[in-house]
Design a protein around this motif. Structure first.
Motif, PDB file in Angstrom:
ATOM      1  N   GLU A 194       0.610   2.868   3.315  1.00 18.93           N
ATOM      2  CA  GLU A 194      -0.001   4.086   2.771  1.00 18.93           C
ATOM      3  C   GLU A 194       1.004   5.239   2.671  1.00 18.93           C
ATOM      4  O   GLU A 194       0.691   6.409   2.956  1.00 18.93           O
ATOM      5  CB  GLU A 194      -1.223   4.503   3.595  1.00 18.93           C
ATOM      6  N   HIS A 216       0.835  -1.212   0.000  1.00 14.89           N
ATOM      7  CA  HIS A 216       0.000   0.000   0.000  1.00 14.89           C
ATOM      8  C   HIS A 216       0.867   1.258   0.000  1.00 14.89           C
ATOM      9  O   HIS A 216       1.107   1.862   1.036  1.00 14.89           O
ATOM     10  CB  HIS A 216      -0.931  -0.009   1.226  1.00 14.89           C
ATOM     11  N   LYS A 275      -8.809  -1.229  -8.592  1.00 11.39           N
ATOM     12  CA  LYS A 275      -9.095  -0.692  -7.258  1.00 11.39           C
ATOM     13  C   LYS A 275     -10.454   0.004  -7.286  1.00 11.39           C
ATOM     14  O   LYS A 275     -10.686   0.907  -8.087  1.00 11.39           O
ATOM     15  CB  LYS A 275      -8.009   0.322  -6.865  1.00 11.39           C
ATOM     16  N   HIS A 329       1.483   4.965  -2.442  1.00 11.59           N
ATOM     17  CA  HIS A 329       0.926   5.780  -3.532  1.00 11.59           C
ATOM     18  C   HIS A 329       2.032   6.650  -4.115  1.00 11.59           C
ATOM     19  O   HIS A 329       2.348   7.711  -3.585  1.00 11.59           O
ATOM     20  CB  HIS A 329      -0.224   6.640  -3.011  1.00 11.59           C
TER      21      HIS A 329
END
Ligand SMILES: [Zn+2]
Length: 448
Positions: free
Chosen positions: A322, A65, A188, A67
């Motif tokens: 994240e 995870h 997603k 980005h």
């Protein structure tokens, strides 16, 4: 001849394997071809020998995870509006290298803008740049009330957003087909929003059940796994019933939703770092303080309770950080999420190491070729001084990292100290306060 023999003080092969001392591994052309005890080393002429005799050798870690396109954003506008897609791709390439230097040799990006992370993945594959192996989705797909429905209806969702809104099942199916054509590794869906989204009904599922069913069916028909963002219970329930492969967050999952997850066999990746870092790092001068901190404290408490139930019910857990926000910068806190799984969900260090290696490998496009060290695996290795089974500080502390090997090649661990941020990457937030005569008078009173 590219044969290289590495002598390991301790070797952890990944998954549920127990670490073993005085081991060796032989690699050739970027792959591991043999591992075993030191005294059974095969005799190979011309092999170069690397001595990690006083260190702990393990598979390069996997973060499912991150980005890469977010650029350590401080606002949603930073993520969606500022910096061109082309700049985001180049910036994301450097971010991927920072993650690699932290010991992560594979990453998954569930939500990029444009085709940014696909370009980074391909640039690494084409060996234009060194970097970790990337598995990525395209933009996330949602509808009204979902994560990307961030702006007022009169603005809409811009082309450069990290998500796209579909209004009907047909539009959703078309979006999936286009993404598959563009080469995404998985799809997603954003099932709901989050604590701060001003334009969504709080954590209601954006899609009706029949809509999720149709979208998941199409993605699976085209050979792609499906991952969802779902913090609320309804989103988890609809996703699990539709047969998605992986659920991010699941913080407010109730017993009915958990039951559906158990029946479906879906995996959960909690991603508590955003909450924990926000709670611990945020300052009163941050614009979202204290509202977001309070919301995240409530969510962390619920998540801890519900995810512990999921652990006891035998749900498969993956681990992801994240990275990409201002509170989760690239290359900084990835391994902290491993500790979160211990502190808030009750896993042991050994269980979490299996999650960060073989469990996570399942979700990458490389499958069983990564997350383990054994004959046939990629020679993606992390070498640390101290034993992470005893303490995850061994992974978080950069001075403890001895070496990272990507496909058998040592990664340059020197940080890019010259990097800076450009004003064009960010929204034009200028003031936190409105400076009326009253606020100035109040300040003068406090000062006096
Ligand atoms: Zn995310």
């Amino acid at each position: 001849m590219t044969l290289t023999l590495i002598r390991c003080g301790t070797l952890y092969a990944g998954g549920e394997a127990a670490p073993a001392s005085r081991q060796s591994l032989l690699m050739d052309n970027g792959r591991v071809i043999w591992t075993g005890p030191r005294d059974q080393e095969p005799t190979v002429e011309d092999a170069s020998i690397i001595d990690h005799d006083d260190a702990f050798v393990m598979p390069g870690l996997i973060d499912v995870h991150v980005h890469l396109s977010y650029g350590e954003a401080r606002t949603e506008e930073d993520i969606d509006l500022f910096a061109s897609l082309e700049f985001r791709a180049l910036r994301g390439m450097e971010a991927a290298q920072r993650i690699q230097r932290a010991g992560y040799t594979s990453i998954c990006d569930p939500t990029t803008s444009g085709r940014v992370s696909l370009a980074i993945r391909d640039a690494v594959d084409a060996r234009l740049f060194g970097g970790p192996r990337v598995t990525t989705s395209g933009r996330n797909i949602s509808t009204r009330q979902g994560l990307v429905d961030w702006y007022p209806t009169w603005i809409g969702v811009p082309e450069t957003s990290i998500g796209q809104i579909v209004r009907t099942i047909d539009e959703g199916i078309d979006a999936i087909r286009a993404q598959v054509k563009d080469g995404v590794d998985f799809i997603k869906l954003a099932m709901d929003g989050d604590s701060m989204n001003p334009s969504s009904v709080k954590l209601a599922c954006a899609f009706r059940q029949q809509e999720v069913d149709a979208l998941v069916e199409e993605a699976h028909r085209l050979g792609r796994k499906v991952v969802v963002h779902a913090r609320g219970s309804e989103g988890v329930l609809h996703a699990a019933r539709a047969g998605v492969d992986l659920i991010f967050h699941a913080s407010y999952m109730d017993d009915e939703a958990l039951d559906a997850v158990v029946r479906s066999g879906a995996a959960i990746c909690p991603t508590l770092s955003l909450l924990v870092n926000n709670i611990e790092f945020t300052q009163p001068t941050d614009p979202s303080h204290p509202a977001l901190v309070d919301a995240h404290k409530r969510e962390l408490e619920a998540a801890s309770r519900n995810l512990e139930k999921a652990r006891k019910a035998g749900v498969r857990f993956l681990v992801g950080s994240e990275a990409g926000f201002a509170v989760t910068p690239y290359g900084e806190w990835h391994a902290r999420e491993l500790q979160n799984h211990v502190d808030y969900i009750g896993f042991s260090n050994a269980e979490v190491l299996a999650q960060a290696t073989t469990n996570n490998a399942w979700f990458t496009r490389d499958g069983g070729d990564v997350g383990r060290i054994g004959a046939g695996s990629h020679a993606d290795l992390l070498v640390v001084r101290r034993d992470p089974f005893a303490d995850f500080g061994a992974l978080l502390d950069r001075s403890n990292i001895v070496a990272v090997y990507q496909g058998g090649e040592a990664v340059d661990l020197a940080p890019n100290a010259a990097r800076k941020r450009l004003p064009t990457e960010f929204s034009y937030a200028m003031w936190n306060e409105v400076y009326t005569r009253d606020t100035l008078a109040a300040r003068a009173r406090v000062a006096a």
